[in-house]
Scaffold this active site. Structure first.
Site, short mmCIF file in Angstrom:
data_model
loop_
_atom_site.label_atom_id
_atom_site.label_comp_id
_atom_site.label_asym_id
_atom_site.label_seq_id
_atom_site.Cartn_x
_atom_site.Cartn_y
_atom_site.Cartn_z
N ARG A 1 5.92 -3.71 -6.08
CA ARG A 1 6.85 -3.22 -6.66
C ARG A 1 8.22 -3.45 -6.03
O ARG A 1 9.48 -3.53 -6.67
CB ARG A 1 6.85 -1.46 -6.61
CG ARG A 1 5.59 -1.32 -7.39
CD ARG A 1 4.99 0.22 -7.17
NE ARG A 1 4.35 0.51 -6.11
CZ ARG A 1 4.37 1.40 -5.29
NH1 ARG A 1 4.98 2.41 -5.34
NH2 ARG A 1 3.35 1.54 -4.14
N HIS B 1 -2.07 6.72 -1.23
CA HIS B 1 -1.19 5.42 -1.63
C HIS B 1 -1.40 5.46 -3.12
O HIS B 1 -2.36 5.22 -3.53
CB HIS B 1 -1.59 4.18 -0.78
CG HIS B 1 -0.60 2.98 -0.93
ND1 HIS B 1 -0.35 2.51 -2.11
CD2 HIS B 1 0.26 2.55 -0.04
CE1 HIS B 1 0.60 1.61 -1.84
NE2 HIS B 1 0.95 1.47 -0.59
#
Lengths: 633, 252
Positions: free
Chosen positions: A273, A253
């Site tokens: 994000r 990740h």
């Protein structure tokens, strides 16, 4: 042989995360007597850590969304290595699985018209993730836990006993899956477990066993995964005569915490994000614009201005490159740090403080705010976070039939969730994990129930049970032996160093040499004290499993001479259309692992035609493209 | 940066045991759970501790640190003076299994008594409509990570083992309140909250709220409103009369 409890069930489910609980609910609803075995307390499984949401094309926020778009996004994210049938079933069934959770009491965040809200995430064309702030996994596990309780209440009313039809064995750890027969007759007959609180052994006799044991992250040093993620389900399936697929693909990740060291690896949700957070390097540059690969150029913004407009006008602008699939972002961060443009603690900056008002950040990302405030003294409403890649998920897993989740090679053995393979190809999109757990958990539970009806009850011999007990007790006969914690920590460091985010032939070969040394040491591992809640004993029993999956990852990674998704080879940096046609399958052999090539199934015409031929040409060989053009695929 | 700490950790099986002293290295940024893990890995491999996520999300590593109920993974070492002993003991209210691990099954047994969510029978999955402001009250309670520190701390059971039979504790009562406030739930659990889960034992001292690692306002937002709704049920004279002369259905 000491006193061992023997219990009979139709279906036993190993693991009580999202996949295991959904499978157990399905099996019980099909009328089967079902046991749930969990290493931890009920409701603590790793699913609880999932933050962002559940991907399902309900179309609540953008009505253009549908299962076909979700299917295409999933295949694209997996770089077309996914088993098309699993990706298809997943995309089609995910909305029903989410709505069902709501009917069981889940309280998702809402749209203004009162429907389930959906948020943007990497690789998903439309806002698709049903969510509850950034604690969606907790909501999901609690809802499934409470659904199990609801069924137990029905059983209490009908049979006078909560546990009559579905029983939870919390803190009960499985060390062995029983199988019998050879070749086409190979089938499951139960599992051997110990109750952690007492150390007592329990034998479960059952015709159906569902492995929903999660992933393998604890074989790596920097990981978002909890101690439970030792790959024990993967390993037990392999030892039982099953096979593993796609084990070279490990998802790092892109955004884990990097500081303080004590929390290095803990997840920072992709929602940061999705909700507007941007990645910058030490020079203040939004570097993701420099890392948009050719295959994704058509879908992502080229300028910061366009990327910023997308948040308010997604129909007329392209998405920011911070929302590329995870493998791309993780590699980009890795490159920036290596090039000396990292943050003070070896990550990059992720900033949402300049993008959203403080109260919005606290409302949308409450647990991120809390996590950084309490663990790192960072207020994310005022300052950027420092983040870097962390081992998060294994795309590889137990090879299964896509419709029933039955393990290839072993009747009555099923796998669902992270422990199964194929669905995500070479890289999983964020949000597709929680939906995977639900869709294939249910399918596994349904199929296991049906199989149990046909197979009928099974019994185990005293000899089989005694062998499993002897194996489980072995570490105690070695009291002065190797320290299990030390071996585990050294293995984690080695895997991080040699089988991590960027791989080379030399390092992978070195990893295989080291794994052989670890195997010798693991055979000498010793444990002192009693069996009661003894974590050293637990690690000692888990170590062989960790070594098996580590070997699978290293061998498959050595075999695949290309870079794709969660497998990056420095010495074979390109993605190869020929390799797209190949899966690597791991089998147990002697004390090790054998890897064989196997052709991917051909994507049927009605699904492959959902893609532009110009897009397919980036992934496929000319021969494949020709046969698609002629309609013979 | 790195220093040596003095840890006192309760060791034992069942009710029998005692504090044991350990000197152990501590590094910058570490939490109590890191130090417990270091004791395990280097000195006491069989030290029992329950943990999972190490990020304050699963609620497994509840214990008492210098007497305060806390999650070990969320208690940073820099909150203690260097060199001062740090005492870690299991949660006091629940029976000890081993070392820092307690038997919290009581909470699951009580939780199982609360009737599950019951939406209207004719409402199909996919057709649920709720407004954000209406779900927010219950959403606050669904942040609960079931660490059971609230019930551990509640003086109604902490110092009164005899009450365990009658009192389900803040966690389970909050679950009852959560269902009560769910916009689409159809059951009335008020009488059960009072008669079977022991809501009356709560005298709103807010100890549970103080120790909640999720900062849920257990007392103000869950327990007091639930008490008010129960009071409404029990002491509303019109309702009492209605029930007596059977004009109203039970508890509606």
């Amino acid at each position: 042989m000491s006193q061992i409890t023997k219990l009979q069930f139709d279906v036993i489910v190993v693991g009580a995360g999202g996949a295991g609980l959904r499978a157990a609910i399905a099996a019980r609803e099909a009328g089967k007597k079902t046991a749930i075995l969990s290493k931890s307390l009920f409701g603590k499984a790793h699913t609880v850590m999932a933050e962002g949401g559940i991907a399902a094309s309900m179309g609540n926020v953008n009505s253009n969304d549908n299962w076909k778009v979700h299917f295409c996004d999933t295949m694209r994210g997996g770089k077309f290595l996914n088993h098309y049938r699993m990706a298809e079933l997943h995309a089609k069934e995910a909305p029903d699985r989410v709505w069902e959770l709501e009917a069981w009491g889940a309280l998702f965040d809402r749209t203004p018209d009162g429907k389930i809200s959906q948020r943007n995430f990497g690789g998903h064309e439309y806002p698709r993730l049903a969510h509850v702030g950034d604690r969606t996994g907790l909501e999901m596990i609690r809802t499934l836990q409470q659904r199990v309780v609801a069924l137990q209440q029905q059983d209490k009313a009908e049979f006078g006993d909560y546990d009559a039809m579905i029983q939870v064995f919390a803190e009960t750890s499985v060390s062995h899956v029983f199988v019998s027969g050879e070749g086409a007759d190979r089938k499951v007959s139960g599992a051997f477990a110990y109750a952690r609180g007492t150390g007592d052994f329990i034998v479960f006799e059952a015709p159906s066993v569902i492995l929903a044991t999660g992933g393998i992250g604890k074989s790596f040093k920097v990981t978002s995964n909890s101690w439970e993620y030792t790959g024990d389900g993967h390993s037990m399936a392999l030892i039982s005569g099953g096979s593993l697929v796609n084990m070279e693909f490990v998802q790092f990740h892109p955004t884990g915490m990097v500081w303080p060291l004590s929390v290095k690896g803990i997840l920072v949700t992709e929602s940061v994000r999705g909700d507007g957070g941007v990645l910058t390097n030490s020079e203040g540059r939004r570097f993701m614009f420099d890392y948009i690969p050719d295959v994704f150029k058509a879908q992502y913004a080229k300028t910061e201005e366009e990327a910023d407009r997308w948040y308010t006008d997604p129909d007329n602008n392209k998405r920011p490159p911070e929302l590329l699939p995870r493998d791309e972002v993780a590699r980009a961060i890795n490159t920036e740090v290596k090039a000396g443009r990292g943050s003070p603690h070896g990550g990059v900056f992720l900033d949402v403080s300049k993008r959203l008002p403080a109260d919005v950040i606290r409302a949308k990302l409450p647990s991120m705010w809390h996590q950084f405030k309490e663990l790192a003294d960072v207020d994310i409403t005022l300052e950027p976070m420092e983040v870097g890649p962390t081992c998060h998920y294994v795309m590889g897993g137990i090879e299964v039939d896509p419709d029933t989740q039955q393990a290839v090679g072993v009747k009555g053995l099923y796998a669902a969730g992270e422990s199964s393979g194929g669905m995500h190809g070479s890289n999983r999109l964020g949000g597709n994990s929680l939906s995977d757990l639900l869709v294939f958990g249910k399918r596994a539970g349904d199929a296991a129930a049906e199989y149990a009806s046909a197979a009928g009850p099974v019994t185990l011999s005293d000899a089989e049970i005694a062998a499993a007990e002897t194996a489980a007790m072995a570490p105690f006969s070695n009291a002065g032996g190797e320290n299990p914690y030390a071996i585990q920590q050294e293995l984690q460091q080695m895997m991080n160093d040699y089988v991590g985010i960027i791989r080379t032939e030399d390092e992978l070969k070195q990893a295989l040499v080291e794994i052989e040394k670890f195997k010798e040491r693991a055979a000498r591992v010793g444990v002192k004290g009693t069996r009661q809640y003894n974590p050293a004993w637990h690690i000692a029993l888990d170590l062989p499993h960790q070594l098996v999956v580590s070997e699978c990852i290293a061998r498959a990674a050595l075999g695949r001479e290309e870079s794709r998704g969660g497998h990056t080879r420095d010495d074979f940096a390109k993605m190869s259309p020929e390799w797209r046609q190949v899966n690597l399958i791991c089998y147990a052999e002697g004390t090790g692992v054998r890897v064989e090539k196997q052709a991917l199934p051909t994507i049927p015409q009605e699904l492959v035609s959902l893609f532009d031929s110009s897009e397919l040409s980036k992934y496929m060989t000319q021969a494949e493209l020709d046969s698609i053009a002629q309609g013979t695929a | 940066m790195t220093y040596t700490a003095n840890f006192r950790v309760w060791r034992g099986i069942g009710g029998e045991g005692e504090l044991q002293d350990y000197t152990v290295e501590v590094n910058e940024g570490e939490v109590v759970l890191d130090v417990i893990h270091r004791i395990q890995a280097t000195q006491e491999p069989d030290l029992g501790v329950r943990w999972n996520c190490k990020a304050g999300k699963c609620g497994s590593c509840s214990a008492e640190i210098n007497g305060k109920p806390r999650l070990m993974c969320m208690t940073r070492m820099n909150t203690f003076e260097e060199g001062a002993p740090v005492t870690v003991t299991p949660m006091r209210t629940f029976p000890v299994i081993r070392d820092l691990v307690t038997d919290v099954s009581f909470n699951y047994e009580k939780g199982r008594q609360v009737p599950a969510f019951s939406p209207p029978k004719d409402l199909k999955p996919g057709d649920f409509r709720m407004q954000q402001k209406d779900v927010e009250r219950s959403q606050e309670f669904r942040k609960c990570i079931e660490c059971f520190l609230c019930t551990n701390t509640c003086h109604a059971v902490r110092d009164h083992e005899e009450n365990v039979k009658f009192f389900a504790g803040p966690r389970v009562l909050m679950r009852t309140a959560e269902l009560d406030m769910h916009p689409l739930d159809t059951l009335d659990r008020r009488r059960m909250a009072q008669d079977e889960l022991g809501l009356g034992y709560c005298n709103i001292t807010k100890c549970c709220t103080e120790v909640c690692p999720e900062h849920i306002h257990i007392t103000d937002n869950a327990l007091i409103p639930l008490k008010e709704r129960v009071a409404d049920l029990k002491y509303d004279p019109l309702r009492w009369l209605g029930n007596k002369i059977r004009v109203r259905g039970k508890d509606d």
